[in-house]
Write a protein that holds these residues in place. Structure first.
Motif, mmCIF file in Angstrom:
data_model
loop_
_atom_site.group_PDB
_atom_site.id
_atom_site.type_symbol
_atom_site.label_atom_id
_atom_site.label_comp_id
_atom_site.label_asym_id
_atom_site.label_seq_id
_atom_site.Cartn_x
_atom_site.Cartn_y
_atom_site.Cartn_z
ATOM 1 N N VAL A 250 -5.346 -40.373 9.883
ATOM 2 C CA VAL A 250 -6.751 -39.951 9.690
ATOM 3 C C VAL A 250 -7.414 -39.495 10.793
ATOM 4 C CG1 VAL A 250 -9.149 -40.810 8.970
ATOM 5 C CG2 VAL A 250 -7.135 -41.982 7.903
ATOM 6 N N MET A 251 -7.657 -38.184 10.886
ATOM 7 C CA MET A 251 -7.937 -37.124 11.891
ATOM 8 C C MET A 251 -9.404 -36.724 11.836
ATOM 9 S SD MET A 251 -4.540 -35.242 13.224
ATOM 10 C CE MET A 251 -5.380 -34.815 14.802
ATOM 11 N N ASN A 252 -9.864 -36.803 13.187
ATOM 12 C CA ASN A 252 -11.348 -36.042 13.415
ATOM 13 C C ASN A 252 -11.336 -34.469 13.234
ATOM 14 O OD1 ASN A 252 -13.388 -35.013 14.806
ATOM 15 N ND2 ASN A 252 -14.445 -37.026 14.299
ATOM 16 N N THR A 253 -11.749 -33.840 12.705
ATOM 17 C CA THR A 253 -11.686 -32.236 12.497
ATOM 18 C C THR A 253 -12.307 -31.845 13.551
ATOM 19 O OG1 THR A 253 -13.274 -31.939 10.629
ATOM 20 C CG2 THR A 253 -11.093 -32.385 10.144
ATOM 21 N N ALA B 137 -4.532 -27.221 2.365
ATOM 22 C CA ALA B 137 -6.028 -27.504 2.226
ATOM 23 C C ALA B 137 -7.040 -26.594 2.905
ATOM 24 C CB ALA B 137 -6.321 -29.080 2.758
ATOM 25 N N ILE B 138 -7.996 -26.247 2.003
ATOM 26 C CA ILE B 138 -8.998 -25.256 2.495
ATOM 27 C C ILE B 138 -10.495 -25.952 2.569
ATOM 28 C CG2 ILE B 138 -10.040 -23.038 1.956
ATOM 29 C CD1 ILE B 138 -7.448 -22.328 0.580
ATOM 30 N N ALA B 139 -11.185 -26.102 3.268
ATOM 31 C CA ALA B 139 -12.426 -26.453 3.704
ATOM 32 C C ALA B 139 -13.256 -25.876 4.767
ATOM 33 C CB ALA B 139 -12.330 -27.951 4.043
ATOM 34 N N ASN B 140 -14.411 -25.702 4.524
ATOM 35 C CA ASN B 140 -15.333 -25.403 5.771
ATOM 36 C C ASN B 140 -15.831 -26.660 6.619
ATOM 37 O OD1 ASN B 140 -17.619 -24.448 7.276
ATOM 38 N ND2 ASN B 140 -17.855 -22.823 5.782
ATOM 39 N N VAL B 141 -15.321 -26.866 7.566
ATOM 40 C CA VAL B 141 -15.441 -28.075 8.624
ATOM 41 C C VAL B 141 -16.240 -27.756 9.881
ATOM 42 C CG1 VAL B 141 -13.663 -29.412 7.650
ATOM 43 C CG2 VAL B 141 -13.208 -27.895 9.875
ATOM 44 N N THR B 142 -16.423 -26.326 10.022
ATOM 45 C CA THR B 142 -17.278 -25.845 11.251
ATOM 46 C C THR B 142 -18.591 -25.314 11.025
ATOM 47 O OG1 THR B 142 -16.057 -23.809 11.075
ATOM 48 C CG2 THR B 142 -15.104 -25.306 12.389
ATOM 49 N N TYR C 247 -16.209 -34.123 9.392
ATOM 50 C CA TYR C 247 -15.131 -34.301 8.332
ATOM 51 C C TYR C 247 -13.809 -34.736 8.759
ATOM 52 C CZ TYR C 247 -17.930 -31.729 4.955
ATOM 53 O OH TYR C 247 -19.004 -31.253 4.274
ATOM 54 N N GLU C 248 -12.898 -35.489 8.000
ATOM 55 C CA GLU C 248 -11.760 -36.189 8.385
ATOM 56 C C GLU C 248 -10.633 -35.335 7.561
ATOM 57 O OE1 GLU C 248 -14.758 -38.099 9.642
ATOM 58 O OE2 GLU C 248 -14.066 -38.503 7.391
ATOM 59 N N VAL C 249 -9.448 -35.078 8.198
ATOM 60 C CA VAL C 249 -8.237 -34.858 7.315
ATOM 61 C C VAL C 249 -7.312 -35.643 7.397
ATOM 62 C CG1 VAL C 249 -7.092 -33.525 9.490
ATOM 63 C CG2 VAL C 249 -6.430 -33.078 7.370
ATOM 64 N N ILE C 250 -6.682 -36.033 6.156
ATOM 65 C CA ILE C 250 -5.662 -37.257 6.051
ATOM 66 C C ILE C 250 -4.282 -36.512 5.342
ATOM 67 C CG2 ILE C 250 -5.708 -39.435 4.509
ATOM 68 C CD1 ILE C 250 -8.920 -37.863 4.801
ATOM 69 N N PRO D 66 -2.315 -32.212 2.844
ATOM 70 C CA PRO D 66 -3.467 -32.956 3.515
ATOM 71 C C PRO D 66 -4.511 -32.783 2.770
ATOM 72 C CG PRO D 66 -3.035 -30.611 4.508
ATOM 73 C CD PRO D 66 -1.885 -31.017 3.612
ATOM 74 N N ALA D 67 -5.627 -33.762 2.859
ATOM 75 C CA ALA D 67 -6.693 -33.726 2.190
ATOM 76 C C ALA D 67 -8.225 -33.905 3.084
ATOM 77 C CB ALA D 67 -6.806 -35.114 1.271
ATOM 78 N N VAL D 68 -9.009 -33.243 2.984
ATOM 79 C CA VAL D 68 -10.328 -33.034 3.940
ATOM 80 C C VAL D 68 -11.233 -33.492 2.959
ATOM 81 C CG1 VAL D 68 -11.457 -31.439 5.218
ATOM 82 C CG2 VAL D 68 -9.305 -30.911 4.916
ATOM 83 N N THR D 69 -12.028 -34.357 3.718
ATOM 84 C CA THR D 69 -13.180 -35.085 3.259
ATOM 85 C C THR D 69 -13.946 -35.769 4.217
ATOM 86 O OG1 THR D 69 -13.939 -36.422 1.259
ATOM 87 C CG2 THR D 69 -12.186 -37.194 2.543
ATOM 88 N N ASP D 70 -15.411 -36.051 3.962
ATOM 89 C CA ASP D 70 -16.061 -36.586 4.677
ATOM 90 C C ASP D 70 -15.986 -38.517 4.283
ATOM 91 O OD1 ASP D 70 -18.155 -37.789 6.220
ATOM 92 O OD2 ASP D 70 -19.590 -37.169 5.335
#
Length: 373
Positions: A279-282, A190-195, A266-269, A247-251
């Motif tokens: 369900v983790m806090n990124t 999964a690729i996301a901008n969480v920072t 954002y969370e990663v599931i 994994p899936a990354v979303t708010d």
């Protein structure tokens, strides 16, 4: 290990529907034995193309390798991974009419290739995309799409465009080295901008250890930045804990308390062979809540607004034979579900469907197929 030590079915990849011809109806693309198959909306074969005599376990990825995104079908490519009969791994790209673009070896270490995950395509360094918006970067910067896969011995591998080949088509070379993201991965990254930095983060679920069977595999979630530097990881256990689930990354809170997203949250599931969905806090790299599904949780989560309210739900399958639907954000303290074994104060089980059979790696897809809104 040499040669496939099992006989897979001729269709192992997931089906993807995409309008690659930009017509009135989408086409269907699927990896099959010895190639990628494209079907029209009427089910008729449009083309089958394969550069490998073997298996295409990978689900097709439709992308624009050059990053032009003009809307013209000629800009699109279809990227898959394949395994030859000697268990060597390859990454391949085709034009939307089936013409070959490139084929690159995904050589491995002591074990054979066996690419069980799918290719993920993204602008990792954020040079020409700012979230959903196309921007004009400095001309000196590249504008290309990076390609990510994982396989035996190397859980994270990245290919970057290196100009064009003699035919004027994109040429890709691997830029990662060493042993990133554990022993092996069957989960698609999964690729996301969480920072909030220009570059994106990469989330990889991995199997840890070299026993022959899954019962001896540990599991770990790895998180890297766009330069392949590990930011953090989380272990799901040392045995019977592998992460096959992508994994899936979303708010999950849908930014209700911060609509302008001044603070990224954002969370990663993902699921694990130990039976848990996490369900983790990124930001703090901590588990917000987890749930034991009663069986290996190899299914990848689907995140959706299934009941048309202002909250997201999580749908996931388990080898217990059950499909679970959870309230994505149970932090409001209201139990919106129903009593279910393992359902505590931090989880809301909305419903459970028992298929009476292990679900395995099959993942849910959520859509309004009857078009009733």
């Amino acid at each position: 290990t040499f040669g496939l030590d099992f006989d897979p079915p001729h269709i192992f990849a997931s089906v993807i529907a995409a309008d690659v011809n930009l017509g009135d109806t989408p086409e269907v693309i699927i990896g099959v034995k010895d190639g990628a198959l494209c079907l029209g909306s009427d089910g008729q074969k449009q083309w089958k193309k394969g550069l490998t005599n073997g298996y295409y376990f990978s689900t097709a990825c439709i992308t624009d390798l050059e990053g032009e995104w003009t809307g013209e079908k000629e800009d699109l490519e279809i990227v898959l991974a394949s395994d030859d009969e000697s268990r060597g791994g390859w990454i391949e790209a085709f034009e939307v009419d089936g013409g070959a673009v490139f084929r690159e070896s995904a050589a491995t270490g002591g074990e054979g290739g066996l690419i069980g995950c799918s290719v993920a395509a993204h602008d990792l360094d954020g040079d020409f995309w700012n979230g959903p918006e196309l921007i004009n970067p400095d001309p000196s910067k590249e504008r290309d799409t990076e390609l990510l896969i994982g396989n035996h011995d190397r859980g994270l591998r990245v290919w970057v465009r290196q100009g064009e080949n003699s035919e004027g088509k994109p040429n890709y070379d691997e830029t990662t080295s060493g042993w990133l993201a554990g022993h092996q991965t069957y989960a698609t990254s999964a690729i996301a901008n969480v920072t909030g930095t220009p570059g994106c983060e990469i989330f990889v679920g991995s199997s840890e250890g070299y026993p022959r069977t899954w019962t001896g595999w540990g599991g770990k979630l790895y998180v890297y930045n766009d330069q392949y530097k590990k930011l953090w990881d989380y272990s799901t256990g040392s045995s019977r804990a592998s992460i096959f689930s992508s994994p899936a990354v979303t708010d999950l809170q849908v930014a209700k308390d911060d609509p302008e997203e001044k603070h990224l949250d954002y969370e990663v599931i993902f699921g694990s062979d130990n039976g848990n969905m996490y369900v983790m806090n990124t930001e703090f790299h901590s588990v917000i809540w987890s749930f034991n599904t009663g069986g290996r949780c190899m299914s990848s989560p689907a995140i959706c607004n299934i009941d048309n309210d202002d909250e997201l739900e999580i749908v996931i399958g388990s080898d217990s034979g059950k499909v679970f639907c959870f309230d994505g954000d149970p932090s409001d303290g209201i139990d919106e579900g129903f009593p279910y074994p393992g359902d505590g104060t931090s989880q809301d089980v909305l419903w459970v469907f028992d298929t009476k059979s292990p679900i395995g790696i099959s993942s849910p897809v959520v859509a309004d197929i009857d078009l009733d809104g």
